[in-house]
Structures are given as C-alpha cells and as structure tokens.
Design a protein around this motif. Structure first.
Motif, PDB file in Angstrom:
ATOM      1  N   MET A   1       0.826  -1.191   0.000  1.00 18.22           N
ATOM      2  CA  MET A   1       0.000   0.000   0.000  1.00 18.22           C
ATOM      3  C   MET A   1       0.870   1.255   0.000  1.00 18.22           C
ATOM      4  N   ASP A   2       2.014   1.201   0.692  1.00 21.31           N
ATOM      5  CA  ASP A   2       2.907   2.360   0.729  1.00 21.31           C
ATOM      6  C   ASP A   2       3.439   2.698  -0.658  1.00 21.31           C
ATOM      7  N   LEU A  58      -6.654   6.428   0.023  1.00 26.10           N
ATOM      8  CA  LEU A  58      -5.642   5.432   0.378  1.00 26.10           C
ATOM      9  C   LEU A  58      -5.151   5.628   1.808  1.00 26.10           C
ATOM     10  N   ASN A  59      -4.947   6.863   2.211  1.00 23.73           N
ATOM     11  CA  ASN A  59      -4.490   7.120   3.580  1.00 23.73           C
ATOM     12  C   ASN A  59      -5.566   6.764   4.595  1.00 23.73           C
ATOM     13  N   GLN A  62      -5.672   3.093   5.172  1.00 25.11           N
ATOM     14  CA  GLN A  62      -4.592   2.621   6.051  1.00 25.11           C
ATOM     15  C   GLN A  62      -4.821   3.012   7.500  1.00 25.11           C
TER      16      GLN A  62
END
Length: 117
Positions: A1-2, A58-59, A62
């Motif tokens: 994901m990063d 996306l953030n 997470q």
C-alpha cells in the motif's frame, strides 16, 4: 500500500508541476497582456484533483489521521483554479488579474501542503 501511496504522491507532484509550469511559461506574456491558459495547466489541475482524492482515500484505508480542514481548503482552492482555467481555456487573452489569481492560488496550495503540518 505504501508503494501505491508514493506513486500517487509522485503523480500529484507532476500535476502541480504542470499547472505551475504552465503558469510560469506565460509570465512574460502576462506582462504584455497576451497570456492564456495552456492545456497543460488544465491537465495538471485535473491530475491534482484525481490523485489528491486517491491519496485521501488510500491514507484513510490505512487508518491514517486526515486533516480534513487542510484537505478541504486545498480542495476549495483547486476547484477555483479548475473553474477559472476550464472556463477561460479557449480564450486568446486572459485578464492579468485572473491569470495572476491562478498563479497565486497555485502557490498558496503548494505552501499549505508543505507548511501546514
């Protein structure tokens, strides 16, 4: 994901570079009153919008804390930029004040991103 987040950050930076670069290339023409919004400015602003929304998603996926006030202000500035560039994109000459406003809002958006932590 990063890796995906870093990819979108890179694309976001490319978008801001296209928008700001288009503005800077027209600075001399702005002084002469013949500045116009080049297609790269519109494409850069759209790239910023799409990648910015993707980065927020996306953030959040997470579990990261998102500063919604900062993101909201940056989004509002970008919508104003997009509106000006989109509406005036086919005009041969843009008013200095409107053209300068796009540059000022772009720089403001950059400084909000970098300095607001």
């Amino acid at each position: 994901m990063d890796v995906l987040i870093h990819l979108f950050v890179g694309l976001h930076i490319i978008g801001i570079a296209a928008l700001l670069g288009g503005f800077l290339t027209q600075m001399k023409a702005m002084g002469q009153g013949t500045a116009r919004f080049v297609p790269g400015m519109l494409h850069g602003a759209l790239t910023m919008l799409v990648t910015g929304v993707a980065l927020v998603g996306l953030n959040q996926a997470q579990g990261a804390q998102i500063n919604t006030i900062k993101i909201g202000i940056k989004l509002a500035l970008l919508i104003v930029i997009l509106g000006l560039v989109y509406v005036k994109r086919d005009e041969e000459r843009i008013d200095r004040a409107q053209f300068g406003l796009v540059g000022a809002l772009t720089a403001t958006n950059i400084f909000i991103a970098v300095l607001w932590t």
